[in-house]
Design a protein around this motif. Structure first.
Motif, PDB file in Angstrom:
ATOM      1  N   LEU A 152       0.876  -1.167   0.000  1.00  0.00           N
ATOM      2  CA  LEU A 152       0.000   0.000   0.000  1.00  0.00           C
ATOM      3  C   LEU A 152       0.910   1.213   0.000  1.00  0.00           C
ATOM      4  CD1 LEU A 152      -2.924   1.116   0.232  1.00  0.00           C
ATOM      5  CD2 LEU A 152      -2.592   1.130   2.715  1.00  0.00           C
ATOM      6  N   VAL A 153       0.742   2.093  -0.982  1.00  0.00           N
ATOM      7  CA  VAL A 153       1.693   3.191  -1.170  1.00  0.00           C
ATOM      8  C   VAL A 153       0.987   4.538  -1.169  1.00  0.00           C
ATOM      9  CG1 VAL A 153       3.188   1.675  -2.524  1.00  0.00           C
ATOM     10  CG2 VAL A 153       1.557   3.153  -3.708  1.00  0.00           C
ATOM     11  N   GLU A 154       1.774   5.588  -1.089  1.00  0.00           N
ATOM     12  CA  GLU A 154       1.227   6.936  -1.231  1.00  0.00           C
ATOM     13  C   GLU A 154       0.730   7.109  -2.664  1.00  0.00           C
ATOM     14  OE1 GLU A 154       0.855   9.067   1.077  1.00  0.00           O
ATOM     15  OE2 GLU A 154       2.213   8.476   2.702  1.00  0.00           O
ATOM     16  N   LYS A 155      -0.502   7.558  -2.818  1.00  0.00           N
ATOM     17  CA  LYS A 155      -1.104   7.661  -4.153  1.00  0.00           C
ATOM     18  C   LYS A 155      -0.257   8.521  -5.086  1.00  0.00           C
ATOM     19  CE  LYS A 155      -4.313   7.100  -7.265  1.00  0.00           C
ATOM     20  NZ  LYS A 155      -4.511   5.784  -7.921  1.00  0.00           N
ATOM     21  N   ALA A 156       0.243   9.619  -4.563  1.00  0.00           N
ATOM     22  CA  ALA A 156       1.010  10.540  -5.405  1.00  0.00           C
ATOM     23  C   ALA A 156       2.337   9.939  -5.857  1.00  0.00           C
ATOM     24  CB  ALA A 156       1.259  11.844  -4.657  1.00  0.00           C
ATOM     25  N   GLN A 157       2.799   8.902  -5.135  1.00  0.00           N
ATOM     26  CA  GLN A 157       4.098   8.293  -5.442  1.00  0.00           C
ATOM     27  C   GLN A 157       3.956   6.954  -6.169  1.00  0.00           C
ATOM     28  OE1 GLN A 157       6.995   9.943  -4.767  1.00  0.00           O
ATOM     29  NE2 GLN A 157       5.652  11.593  -4.079  1.00  0.00           N
ATOM     30  N   GLU A 158       2.732   6.559  -6.487  1.00  0.00           N
ATOM     31  CA  GLU A 158       2.484   5.217  -7.024  1.00  0.00           C
ATOM     32  C   GLU A 158       3.305   4.917  -8.277  1.00  0.00           C
ATOM     33  OE1 GLU A 158      -1.485   2.524  -7.660  1.00  0.00           O
ATOM     34  OE2 GLU A 158      -1.552   4.598  -8.358  1.00  0.00           O
ATOM     35  N   THR A 159       3.253   5.783  -9.259  1.00  0.00           N
ATOM     36  CA  THR A 159       3.982   5.552 -10.513  1.00  0.00           C
ATOM     37  C   THR A 159       5.486   5.563 -10.283  1.00  0.00           C
ATOM     38  OG1 THR A 159       2.196   6.580 -11.798  1.00  0.00           O
ATOM     39  CG2 THR A 159       4.350   6.403 -12.849  1.00  0.00           C
ATOM     40  N   LYS A 160       5.954   6.492  -9.482  1.00  0.00           N
ATOM     41  CA  LYS A 160       7.385   6.588  -9.183  1.00  0.00           C
ATOM     42  C   LYS A 160       7.884   5.328  -8.481  1.00  0.00           C
ATOM     43  CE  LYS A 160      10.770   9.572  -6.850  1.00  0.00           C
ATOM     44  NZ  LYS A 160      10.944  10.816  -6.046  1.00  0.00           N
ATOM     45  N   ALA A 162       6.511   2.306  -8.594  1.00  0.00           N
ATOM     46  CA  ALA A 162       6.463   1.186  -9.539  1.00  0.00           C
ATOM     47  C   ALA A 162       7.695   1.187 -10.445  1.00  0.00           C
ATOM     48  CB  ALA A 162       5.190   1.251 -10.372  1.00  0.00           C
ATOM     49  N   HIS A 163       8.094   2.361 -10.920  1.00  0.00           N
ATOM     50  CA  HIS A 163       9.292   2.453 -11.764  1.00  0.00           C
ATOM     51  C   HIS A 163      10.541   2.069 -10.979  1.00  0.00           C
ATOM     52  CE1 HIS A 163       7.191   5.479 -14.676  1.00  0.00           C
ATOM     53  NE2 HIS A 163       6.914   4.220 -14.963  1.00  0.00           N
ATOM     54  N   TRP A 164      10.619   2.496  -9.736  1.00  0.00           N
ATOM     55  CA  TRP A 164      11.775   2.156  -8.890  1.00  0.00           C
ATOM     56  C   TRP A 164      11.852   0.646  -8.654  1.00  0.00           C
ATOM     57  CZ3 TRP A 164      12.067   0.025  -3.897  1.00  0.00           C
ATOM     58  CH2 TRP A 164      13.342   0.039  -3.330  1.00  0.00           C
ATOM     59  N   LEU A 165      10.721   0.045  -8.411  1.00  0.00           N
ATOM     60  CA  LEU A 165      10.689  -1.404  -8.183  1.00  0.00           C
ATOM     61  C   LEU A 165      11.156  -2.173  -9.413  1.00  0.00           C
ATOM     62  CD1 LEU A 165       7.277  -1.594  -6.299  1.00  0.00           C
ATOM     63  CD2 LEU A 165       9.504  -2.198  -5.317  1.00  0.00           C
ATOM     64  N   LYS A 166      10.683  -1.750 -10.584  1.00  0.00           N
ATOM     65  CA  LYS A 166      11.082  -2.418 -11.822  1.00  0.00           C
ATOM     66  C   LYS A 166      12.572  -2.246 -12.083  1.00  0.00           C
ATOM     67  CE  LYS A 166       6.549  -1.905 -14.007  1.00  0.00           C
ATOM     68  NZ  LYS A 166       5.752  -1.221 -15.056  1.00  0.00           N
ATOM     69  N   ALA A 167      13.080  -1.033 -11.834  1.00  0.00           N
ATOM     70  CA  ALA A 167      14.501  -0.774 -12.064  1.00  0.00           C
ATOM     71  C   ALA A 167      15.371  -1.526 -11.076  1.00  0.00           C
ATOM     72  CB  ALA A 167      14.779   0.731 -11.967  1.00  0.00           C
ATOM     73  N   SER A 168      14.899  -1.653  -9.847  1.00  0.00           N
ATOM     74  CA  SER A 168      15.709  -2.270  -8.790  1.00  0.00           C
ATOM     75  C   SER A 168      15.624  -3.797  -8.779  1.00  0.00           C
ATOM     76  CB  SER A 168      15.268  -1.739  -7.427  1.00  0.00           C
ATOM     77  OG  SER A 168      15.398  -0.330  -7.349  1.00  0.00           O
ATOM     78  N   PHE A 169      14.426  -4.346  -9.065  1.00  0.00           N
ATOM     79  CA  PHE A 169      14.210  -5.780  -8.863  1.00  0.00           C
ATOM     80  C   PHE A 169      13.560  -6.473 -10.054  1.00  0.00           C
ATOM     81  CE2 PHE A 169      13.381  -3.518  -4.747  1.00  0.00           C
ATOM     82  CZ  PHE A 169      14.603  -3.807  -4.146  1.00  0.00           C
ATOM     83  N   GLY A 170      13.546  -5.805 -11.204  1.00  0.00           N
ATOM     84  CA  GLY A 170      12.840  -6.323 -12.365  1.00  0.00           C
ATOM     85  C   GLY A 170      13.278  -7.685 -12.852  1.00  0.00           C
ATOM     86  N   SER A 171      14.500  -8.078 -12.548  1.00  0.00           N
ATOM     87  CA  SER A 171      14.954  -9.409 -12.964  1.00  0.00           C
ATOM     88  C   SER A 171      14.468 -10.501 -12.018  1.00  0.00           C
ATOM     89  CB  SER A 171      16.483  -9.440 -13.043  1.00  0.00           C
ATOM     90  OG  SER A 171      17.062  -9.137 -11.794  1.00  0.00           O
ATOM     91  N   GLY A 176       3.025  -5.186 -10.611  1.00  0.00           N
ATOM     92  CA  GLY A 176       1.686  -4.884 -11.083  1.00  0.00           C
ATOM     93  C   GLY A 176       1.049  -3.778 -10.267  1.00  0.00           C
ATOM     94  N   VAL A 177       0.452  -2.800 -10.951  1.00  0.00           N
ATOM     95  CA  VAL A 177      -0.239  -1.698 -10.275  1.00  0.00           C
ATOM     96  C   VAL A 177      -1.737  -1.928 -10.394  1.00  0.00           C
ATOM     97  CG1 VAL A 177      -0.614   0.793 -10.196  1.00  0.00           C
ATOM     98  CG2 VAL A 177       1.639  -0.114 -10.825  1.00  0.00           C
ATOM     99  N   TRP A 178      -2.424  -1.949  -9.260  1.00  0.00           N
ATOM    100  CA  TRP A 178      -3.870  -2.183  -9.270  1.00  0.00           C
ATOM    101  C   TRP A 178      -4.609  -1.015  -9.890  1.00  0.00           C
ATOM    102  CZ3 TRP A 178      -6.167  -4.696  -4.249  1.00  0.00           C
ATOM    103  CH2 TRP A 178      -5.563  -5.933  -4.048  1.00  0.00           C
ATOM    104  N   GLY A 179      -5.757  -1.314 -10.489  1.00  0.00           N
ATOM    105  CA  GLY A 179      -6.671  -0.261 -10.879  1.00  0.00           C
ATOM    106  C   GLY A 179      -7.527   0.114  -9.662  1.00  0.00           C
ATOM    107  N   GLY A 180      -8.391   1.085  -9.816  1.00  0.00           N
ATOM    108  CA  GLY A 180      -9.276   1.439  -8.718  1.00  0.00           C
ATOM    109  C   GLY A 180      -8.706   2.506  -7.807  1.00  0.00           C
ATOM    110  N   ASP A 181      -9.392   2.718  -6.709  1.00  0.00           N
ATOM    111  CA  ASP A 181      -9.053   3.808  -5.803  1.00  0.00           C
ATOM    112  C   ASP A 181      -7.832   3.531  -4.934  1.00  0.00           C
ATOM    113  OD1 ASP A 181     -11.230   5.231  -6.742  1.00  0.00           O
ATOM    114  OD2 ASP A 181     -12.576   4.383  -5.229  1.00  0.00           O
ATOM    115  N   ILE A 185       0.374  -1.861  -5.095  1.00  0.00           N
ATOM    116  CA  ILE A 185       1.308  -2.478  -6.044  1.00  0.00           C
ATOM    117  C   ILE A 185       1.583  -3.899  -5.573  1.00  0.00           C
ATOM    118  CG2 ILE A 185       3.642  -2.384  -7.023  1.00  0.00           C
ATOM    119  CD1 ILE A 185       3.591   0.641  -6.599  1.00  0.00           C
ATOM    120  N   GLU A 186       1.559  -4.846  -6.494  1.00  0.00           N
ATOM    121  CA  GLU A 186       1.821  -6.233  -6.115  1.00  0.00           C
ATOM    122  C   GLU A 186       3.044  -6.762  -6.862  1.00  0.00           C
ATOM    123  OE1 GLU A 186      -1.736  -8.369  -7.034  1.00  0.00           O
ATOM    124  OE2 GLU A 186      -1.697  -7.868  -9.154  1.00  0.00           O
ATOM    125  N   LEU A 187       3.771  -7.615  -6.178  1.00  0.00           N
ATOM    126  CA  LEU A 187       4.960  -8.246  -6.733  1.00  0.00           C
ATOM    127  C   LEU A 187       4.768  -9.755  -6.751  1.00  0.00           C
ATOM    128  CD1 LEU A 187       7.701  -6.314  -4.704  1.00  0.00           C
ATOM    129  CD2 LEU A 187       6.610  -5.620  -6.847  1.00  0.00           C
TER     130      LEU A 187
END
Length: 269
Positions: A152-160, A162-171, A176-181, A185-187
């Motif tokens: 569960l993350v800060e809404k304003a930081q959600e995209t940032k 998600a990008h950090w997670l992919k860059a850091s641990f993508g291998s 996955g970022v949920w839709g809705g309110d 983010i799920e891994l």
């Protein structure tokens, strides 16, 4: 008609907006099974939040949880059960970076385990409101690798984030970022998705790909929808997922869209 494997997403698909399985859905799925078709649940939910629906439908088939990371038969020892995981060291890093990058809650799960770092401050029904002392997530309590991590993350930081997670641990993980309110983010383990789980089930149940019907509504259903012989997206599904659909249900999940589609497609009257 050849026996079909009917793969059901739960939220937004099999469940109505009140997270219930309607009487009509139960009746139609029972008719489908009586006609020789196989019904299975393929969900992003953990086992603890899907076992009740499995039992309500009186299923005996294997079930897929954590978006493909877990395949098992509830209440039964299945010799072909599997669970995919990723390194728990990733969670240690998340705990270290939590405050800095805007993560509010971290939950790590496997089939029969749940660890969560802040159960008293939750704002999503997905997380338990109360846990035991043994279920508090700390570096010292991380004894095994997880099949899934939910943030569960800060809404304003959600995209940032998600990008950090992919860059850091993508291998190591899929992000996955949920839709809705809810900014969630799920891994899951890298390369694992609902299509992986569905293909595994089909192979072990002796069902050919062209005889798979898969139903979904959200981004995490896309690989499964594309893999199935007939990928069906709910009327209430996302615009992006509808582009991948073979068919779209005329009705949404609030109006028995799944049941009505199956009733007509499989001639279950």
């Amino acid at each position: 008609m050849q026996p079909k494997l009917i793969a059901l997403d739960l939220d937004g698909t099999t469940l109505n907006p009140q997270a219930q399985i309607t009487s009509k859905t139960k009746i139609v799925l029972k008719k489908a099974q009586a006609a020789g078709h196989l019904v299975t649940i393929v969900t992003g939910r953990p086992y603890r939040l899907s076992a009740n629906y499995y039992d309500e439908l009186k299923l005996k088939t294997p079930m897929i949880n954590f978006n493909g990371a877990l395949g098992h038969i509830p209440h039964f020892h299945w010799k072909k059960e599997y669970q995919k995981t990723f390194p728990r060291e990733i969670i240690s890093e998340l705990l270290d970076q939590k405050q800095k990058i805007g993560i509010k809650v971290i939950a790590a799960e496997a089939k029969e385990s749940l660890l969560i770092d802040q159960p008293q401050n939750l704002k999503s029904n997905f997380f338990p409101a109360q846990v035991s002392e043994q279920q508090i997530l700390k570096k010292s309590s991380l004894k095994s690798d997880p099949a899934a991590v939910t943030l569960l993350v800060e809404k304003a930081q959600e995209t940032k984030i998600a990008h950090w997670l992919k860059a850091s641990f993508g291998s190591y993980v899929n992000v996955g970022v949920w839709g809705g309110d809810s900014p969630i983010i799920e891994l899951e383990p890298h390369g694992i998705d609902k299509a992986f789980g569905l293909a595994y089930l089909a192979k072990n149940l002796g069902i050919k790909r062209q005889n798979i019907l898969a139903f979904g509504d959200e981004h995490n259903d896309q690989e499964m929808i594309e893999y199935a012989g007939l990928g069906v997206v709910m009327q209430n599904g996302t615009s992006a997922l509808k582009k991948a659909a073979d068919e779209i249900t005329p009705l949404d999940n609030a109006h028995d869209g799944l049941a009505n589609f199956l009733q007509e497609k499989l001639q279950l009257d």
